[in-house]
Design a protein around this motif. Structure first.
Motif, mmCIF file in Angstrom:
data_model
loop_
_atom_site.group_PDB
_atom_site.id
_atom_site.type_symbol
_atom_site.label_atom_id
_atom_site.label_comp_id
_atom_site.label_asym_id
_atom_site.label_seq_id
_atom_site.Cartn_x
_atom_site.Cartn_y
_atom_site.Cartn_z
ATOM 1 N N LEU A 256 -45.241 -94.030 -128.516
ATOM 2 C CA LEU A 256 -45.156 -94.142 -129.965
ATOM 3 C C LEU A 256 -43.881 -93.493 -130.491
ATOM 4 C CD1 LEU A 256 -48.792 -93.076 -130.947
ATOM 5 C CD2 LEU A 256 -47.855 -95.402 -131.092
ATOM 6 N N VAL A 257 -43.431 -93.981 -131.633
ATOM 7 C CA VAL A 257 -42.392 -93.326 -132.428
ATOM 8 C C VAL A 257 -43.069 -92.704 -133.638
ATOM 9 C CG1 VAL A 257 -40.324 -93.667 -133.824
ATOM 10 C CG2 VAL A 257 -40.610 -94.942 -131.688
ATOM 11 N N ALA A 258 -42.743 -91.453 -133.939
ATOM 12 C CA ALA A 258 -43.251 -90.785 -135.142
ATOM 13 C C ALA A 258 -42.068 -90.395 -136.017
ATOM 14 C CB ALA A 258 -44.078 -89.556 -134.778
ATOM 15 N N VAL A 259 -42.065 -90.877 -137.255
ATOM 16 C CA VAL A 259 -41.037 -90.533 -138.227
ATOM 17 C C VAL A 259 -41.692 -89.715 -139.331
ATOM 18 C CG1 VAL A 259 -39.391 -91.408 -139.930
ATOM 19 C CG2 VAL A 259 -39.699 -92.612 -137.750
ATOM 20 N N TRP B 152 -36.310 -102.263 -140.039
ATOM 21 C CA TRP B 152 -35.611 -101.609 -138.924
ATOM 22 C C TRP B 152 -36.472 -101.621 -137.666
ATOM 23 C CZ3 TRP B 152 -34.909 -96.807 -142.507
ATOM 24 C CH2 TRP B 152 -33.990 -97.118 -143.513
ATOM 25 N N LEU B 153 -37.765 -101.393 -137.824
ATOM 26 C CA LEU B 153 -38.670 -101.410 -136.671
ATOM 27 C C LEU B 153 -38.680 -102.784 -136.018
ATOM 28 C CD1 LEU B 153 -41.646 -99.411 -138.226
ATOM 29 C CD2 LEU B 153 -40.265 -98.659 -136.277
ATOM 30 N N ASP B 154 -38.721 -103.817 -136.841
ATOM 31 C CA ASP B 154 -38.730 -105.174 -136.300
ATOM 32 C C ASP B 154 -37.458 -105.443 -135.507
ATOM 33 O OD1 ASP B 154 -40.031 -107.899 -136.258
ATOM 34 O OD2 ASP B 154 -38.115 -108.416 -137.196
ATOM 35 N N ARG C 3 -45.034 -101.047 -137.166
ATOM 36 C CA ARG C 3 -45.745 -99.902 -137.739
ATOM 37 C C ARG C 3 -47.234 -100.000 -137.441
ATOM 38 N NH1 ARG C 3 -47.203 -99.369 -143.538
ATOM 39 N NH2 ARG C 3 -45.697 -101.024 -143.953
ATOM 40 N N VAL C 4 -47.821 -98.887 -136.965
ATOM 41 C CA VAL C 4 -49.252 -98.873 -136.663
ATOM 42 C C VAL C 4 -50.018 -97.929 -137.582
ATOM 43 C CG1 VAL C 4 -48.889 -99.535 -134.264
ATOM 44 C CG2 VAL C 4 -48.985 -97.114 -134.854
ATOM 45 N N LEU D 17 -44.900 -91.814 -140.332
ATOM 46 C CA LEU D 17 -44.970 -93.208 -139.903
ATOM 47 C C LEU D 17 -45.078 -93.245 -138.396
ATOM 48 C CD1 LEU D 17 -42.804 -96.171 -141.152
ATOM 49 C CD2 LEU D 17 -43.089 -95.773 -138.704
ATOM 50 N N LEU D 18 -46.085 -93.936 -137.873
ATOM 51 C CA LEU D 18 -46.242 -94.138 -136.445
ATOM 52 C C LEU D 18 -45.962 -95.596 -136.119
ATOM 53 C CD1 LEU D 18 -49.494 -92.148 -135.578
ATOM 54 C CD2 LEU D 18 -47.137 -91.459 -135.189
ATOM 55 N N ALA D 19 -45.207 -95.817 -135.064
ATOM 56 C CA ALA D 19 -44.866 -97.177 -134.639
ATOM 57 C C ALA D 19 -44.953 -97.287 -133.136
ATOM 58 C CB ALA D 19 -43.465 -97.551 -135.112
ATOM 59 N N GLY D 20 -45.261 -98.504 -132.669
ATOM 60 C CA GLY D 20 -45.314 -98.774 -131.240
ATOM 61 C C GLY D 20 -44.669 -100.106 -130.937
ATOM 62 N N PRO D 21 -44.606 -100.468 -129.642
ATOM 63 C CA PRO D 21 -43.993 -101.751 -129.273
ATOM 64 C C PRO D 21 -44.681 -102.926 -129.963
ATOM 65 C CG PRO D 21 -44.330 -100.359 -127.355
ATOM 66 C CD PRO D 21 -45.035 -99.683 -128.480
ATOM 67 N N ARG D 22 -43.879 -103.884 -130.351
ATOM 68 C CA ARG D 22 -44.408 -105.067 -131.067
ATOM 69 C C ARG D 22 -45.200 -105.942 -130.112
ATOM 70 N NH1 ARG D 22 -39.755 -106.878 -133.418
ATOM 71 N NH2 ARG D 22 -39.355 -108.256 -131.687
#
Length: 330
Positions: free
Chosen positions: A261-264, A305-307, A313-314, A325-330
């Protein structure tokens, strides 16, 4: 309106007390105004006026016998060696922010664009950056509580071996508090050479130095490593231009392990104009305009930007004055 205009009284009173050494002097026993004036070589009447003003802002308490005390819950914020000391914020205001706010009208007239029309990067200098490193530690505990809860919901347990990279770690407080929450976690903190000793000293102070790996590097040009379960960015994205923000997320995506995960953690603006986070973000953006570039970006900016980085974004989580903001692989 008048309350807004006199808001500068608060930092004026706080900074004067810091300069005089009032908070340090009151770290021991309660003292009278006359005792403080003698100890700090100040005028007794003027000292009493200052102490009463500090009481008006609930920064000191007066016992009814003209003796003043520093509340225990404020010591970590107001004493120089406190883990969540705001002394660095005071130094930052002195060296940069006060002058910048005075000149805000000129900045609004001229804007912050560079010659090619793009947004200028933030111009915070080395002195101001060092002052802020510990000066914003106080945000961390409630944010880490929310982030740790979200990670636990996604399978992080005290015994699960996981790793994170803290990009632009500063003092490292977010990594350090997460290391205390997850005993099997290891963390790599990336920052420049002049800042890393601060992060190492704090890791030792919090008892996590054996699991905190310092990485002195330029995170724009050097390899962060691979296989991280979390790429953490705290108060990094508001300093970026849109182009550099997307590039950071591309680098983060490459550094992740499967399921990572990415955490911003930042001032992330949503459509709810009246939320505490959005009200603060609007004022924060004005402060960034005053001090030389950067701002508060919207969720749709992050989603774009995530796309572009192959992420999605999850979760978007509210914390005091910030969002995670938490994000993971699309």
């Amino acid at each position: 309106m008048y309350e807004h205009l006199i808001s500068l009284w608060a930092p004026g009173v706080i900074e004067a007390a810091h300069d005089l050494g009032v908070f340090v002097e009151l770290a021991g026993e309660p003292r009278s105004g006359a005792e403080l004036a003698r100890a700090l070589d100040a005028d007794p009447r003027a000292m009493s006026v200052l102490l009463d003003a500090l009481c008006a802002y609930d920064l000191l308490v007066e016992d009814g016998n003209a003796r003043y005390a520093l509340p225990a819950e404020l010591r970590e914020c107001l004493l120089p060696d406190g883990l969540f000391s705001l002394v660095g914020k005071i130094e930052y205001d002195r060296t940069l922010a006060w002058r910048a706010w005075r000149n805000l009208a000129d900045t609004v007239r001229a804007g912050t664009r560079v010659e090619d029309g793009s947004d200028a990067p933030n111009q915070i200098g080395e002195t101001e950056y060092r002052s802020l490193v510990h000066g914003i530690n106080f945000w961390a505990p409630p944010i880490v509580n929310v982030l740790a809860g979200a990670l636990a919901e996604r399978g992080w347990t005290p015994r699960r071996p996981v790793s994170l990279v803290d990009v632009g770690c500063g003092s490292g407080i977010y990594s350090h508090l997460l290391l205390r929450r997850f005993p099997a976690l290891t963390a790599t903190g990336i920052d420049v050479r002049r800042i890393m000793p601060l992060a190492l000293a704090q890791a030792d102070r919090l008892g996590v130095a054996d699991r905190f790996r310092p990485a002195v590097m330029d995170f724009w040009s050097e390899d962060w490593g691979l296989g991280y379960d979390l790429a953490l960015f705290v108060n990094i994205f508001h300093l970026q231009t849109p182009a550099s923000a997307e590039e950071l997320l591309r680098r983060a995506a490459k550094s992740l392990a499967g399921g990572g995960l990415v955490a911003v953690v930042d001032q992330i603006v949503t459509g709810d104009a009246h939320s505490a986070q959005n009200r603060f973000s609007r004022l924060f953006a004005a402060s960034m305009l005053a001090t030389g570039g950067g701002g508060a970006y919207r969720t749709e900016d992050y989603d774009r930007w995530l796309d572009g980085a192959g992420l999605t974004r999850v979760a978007l989580l509210d914390t005091p004055m910030h969002r995670v903001l938490l994000a993971g692989p699309r």
